[in-house]
Design a protein around this motif. Structure first.
Motif, PDB file in Angstrom:
ATOM      1  N   ALA A  94       0.828  -1.212   0.000  1.00 49.76           N
ATOM      2  CA  ALA A  94       0.000   0.000   0.000  1.00 49.76           C
ATOM      3  C   ALA A  94       0.861   1.261   0.000  1.00 49.76           C
ATOM      4  CB  ALA A  94      -0.952  -0.007   1.185  1.00 49.76           C
ATOM      5  N   ASP A  95       1.852   1.319   0.873  1.00 54.99           N
ATOM      6  CA  ASP A  95       2.725   2.495   0.937  1.00 54.99           C
ATOM      7  C   ASP A  95       3.577   2.628  -0.324  1.00 54.99           C
ATOM      8  OD1 ASP A  95       1.719   3.108   3.430  1.00 54.99           O
ATOM      9  OD2 ASP A  95       3.397   2.211   4.526  1.00 54.99           O
ATOM     10  N   ILE A  96       4.010   1.512  -0.867  1.00 53.23           N
ATOM     11  CA  ILE A  96       4.829   1.541  -2.080  1.00 53.23           C
ATOM     12  C   ILE A  96       4.013   2.077  -3.254  1.00 53.23           C
ATOM     13  CG2 ILE A  96       6.161   0.137  -3.707  1.00 53.23           C
ATOM     14  CD1 ILE A  96       6.719  -1.769  -1.326  1.00 53.23           C
ATOM     15  N   SER A  97       2.741   1.742  -3.298  1.00 53.78           N
ATOM     16  CA  SER A  97       1.865   2.246  -4.362  1.00 53.78           C
ATOM     17  C   SER A  97       1.760   3.765  -4.300  1.00 53.78           C
ATOM     18  CB  SER A  97       0.465   1.638  -4.243  1.00 53.78           C
ATOM     19  OG  SER A  97       0.513   0.251  -4.375  1.00 53.78           O
ATOM     20  N   VAL A  98       1.615   4.286  -3.092  1.00 50.83           N
ATOM     21  CA  VAL A  98       1.518   5.736  -2.913  1.00 50.83           C
ATOM     22  C   VAL A  98       2.844   6.399  -3.283  1.00 50.83           C
ATOM     23  CG1 VAL A  98       1.197   7.571  -1.193  1.00 50.83           C
ATOM     24  CG2 VAL A  98      -0.307   5.568  -1.188  1.00 50.83           C
ATOM     25  N   GLU A  99       3.958   5.793  -2.869  1.00 54.23           N
ATOM     26  CA  GLU A  99       5.270   6.324  -3.240  1.00 54.23           C
ATOM     27  C   GLU A  99       5.429   6.373  -4.754  1.00 54.23           C
ATOM     28  OE1 GLU A  99       8.640   4.285  -1.600  1.00 54.23           O
ATOM     29  OE2 GLU A  99       7.958   4.570   0.451  1.00 54.23           O
ATOM     30  N   ALA A 100       5.046   5.304  -5.419  1.00 51.39           N
ATOM     31  CA  ALA A 100       5.171   5.245  -6.880  1.00 51.39           C
ATOM     32  C   ALA A 100       4.378   6.376  -7.517  1.00 51.39           C
ATOM     33  CB  ALA A 100       4.697   3.889  -7.393  1.00 51.39           C
ATOM     34  N   ALA A 101       3.173   6.593  -7.050  1.00 52.19           N
ATOM     35  CA  ALA A 101       2.339   7.656  -7.606  1.00 52.19           C
ATOM     36  C   ALA A 101       2.935   9.032  -7.326  1.00 52.19           C
ATOM     37  CB  ALA A 101       0.920   7.565  -7.045  1.00 52.19           C
ATOM     38  N   ASP A 102       3.470   9.223  -6.123  1.00 47.19           N
ATOM     39  CA  ASP A 102       4.101  10.498  -5.790  1.00 47.19           C
ATOM     40  C   ASP A 102       5.313  10.766  -6.681  1.00 47.19           C
ATOM     41  OD1 ASP A 102       2.215  10.924  -3.800  1.00 47.19           O
ATOM     42  OD2 ASP A 102       3.565  10.336  -2.150  1.00 47.19           O
ATOM     43  N   TYR A 103       6.124   9.744  -6.893  1.00 49.57           N
ATOM     44  CA  TYR A 103       7.292   9.911  -7.759  1.00 49.57           C
ATOM     45  C   TYR A 103       6.882  10.184  -9.209  1.00 49.57           C
ATOM     46  CZ  TYR A 103      10.652   8.564  -4.151  1.00 49.57           C
ATOM     47  OH  TYR A 103      11.432   8.525  -3.020  1.00 49.57           O
ATOM     48  N   MET A 104       5.830   9.534  -9.666  1.00 52.19           N
ATOM     49  CA  MET A 104       5.377   9.787 -11.036  1.00 52.19           C
ATOM     50  C   MET A 104       4.843  11.201 -11.166  1.00 52.19           C
ATOM     51  SD  MET A 104       5.403   8.478 -13.972  1.00 52.19           S
ATOM     52  CE  MET A 104       5.108   9.658 -15.277  1.00 52.19           C
ATOM     53  N   GLN A 105       4.161  11.690 -10.133  1.00 57.80           N
ATOM     54  CA  GLN A 105       3.668  13.076 -10.131  1.00 57.80           C
ATOM     55  C   GLN A 105       4.846  14.045 -10.283  1.00 57.80           C
ATOM     56  OE1 GLN A 105       0.508  14.495  -9.959  1.00 57.80           O
ATOM     57  NE2 GLN A 105       1.539  16.455 -10.184  1.00 57.80           N
ATOM     58  N   LYS A 106       5.902  13.816  -9.505  1.00 57.02           N
ATOM     59  CA  LYS A 106       7.077  14.684  -9.582  1.00 57.02           C
ATOM     60  C   LYS A 106       7.757  14.562 -10.945  1.00 57.02           C
ATOM     61  CE  LYS A 106       7.853  14.774  -4.636  1.00 57.02           C
ATOM     62  NZ  LYS A 106       8.600  14.284  -3.505  1.00 57.02           N
ATOM     63  N   ALA A 107       7.839  13.349 -11.464  1.00 52.85           N
ATOM     64  CA  ALA A 107       8.444  13.163 -12.784  1.00 52.85           C
ATOM     65  C   ALA A 107       7.677  13.946 -13.835  1.00 52.85           C
ATOM     66  CB  ALA A 107       8.470  11.671 -13.149  1.00 52.85           C
TER      67      ALA A 107
END
Length: 175
Positions: A94-107
């Protein structure tokens, strides 16, 4: 334009999508099945974006706009994936999914900073780093969904032994 760098999303995702949706023949929990379907869609979309990005001609004037549009779509796909309710069987991601989305937002933000106006190589470099982080987390999620122990640079896995848990309060023993 994009310095002839081809963005690589999840190369092995295509092969692994089929493994994600295969079941063991038993009746599935509807929440678990819905999650598997949403993750199958997520990885299918990533594969499609990968193909479309790699098909862009960096010498084409419209490529920059097409790339940014694809990255915007990919960003929404990551957000949707992170918002999907994670069943207990996969609670560890669950936390990794949120991290992935946050990183994609920044990218996505930094790619826009790099290409929307005059080219900015520093923003492109940051965007690429965030993009790689998002995709590395997508790979970890895929490994977990397949029952594998995630491996890779910067990945640590903590396991708990069933012997470390107690259902009896030790302070009341023998009283």
């Amino acid at each position: 334009m994009f310095n002839n760098k081809r963005l690589n999303v999840c190369g092995i995702a295509i092969v692994l999508i089929g493994l994600l949706v295969t079941g063991c023949g038993k009746k599935e929990d509807p929440k678990l099945e819905a999650y598997r379907e949403s993750m199958t869609t997520f990885y299918s979309d990533l594969s499609r974006y990968d193909n479309e990005i790699n098909a862009l001609d960096p010498d084409d004037e419209a490529a920059k706009i097409q790339l940014l549009d694809l990255l915007d779509q990919m960003n929404l796909t990551y957000k949707t994936m992170a918002e999907a309710p994670v069943p207990d069987e996969f609670s560890g991601i669950a936390d990794i999914s949120v991290e992935a989305a946050d990183y994609m937002q920044k990218a996505d933000e930094f790619y826009h900073m790099a290409y929307d106006n005059e080219f900015d190589s520093d923003s492109e470099m940051l965007a690429q780093q965030y993009y790689e982080r998002a995709n590395s987390r997508a790979q970890v999620i895929l490994q977990v969904l397949h029952g594998e122990v995630p491996e890779g640079e910067g990945i640590s896995v903590e396991t708990q032994s069933t012997y470390e848990f107690s259902t009896i309060d030790s302070s009341t023993d023998g009283e």
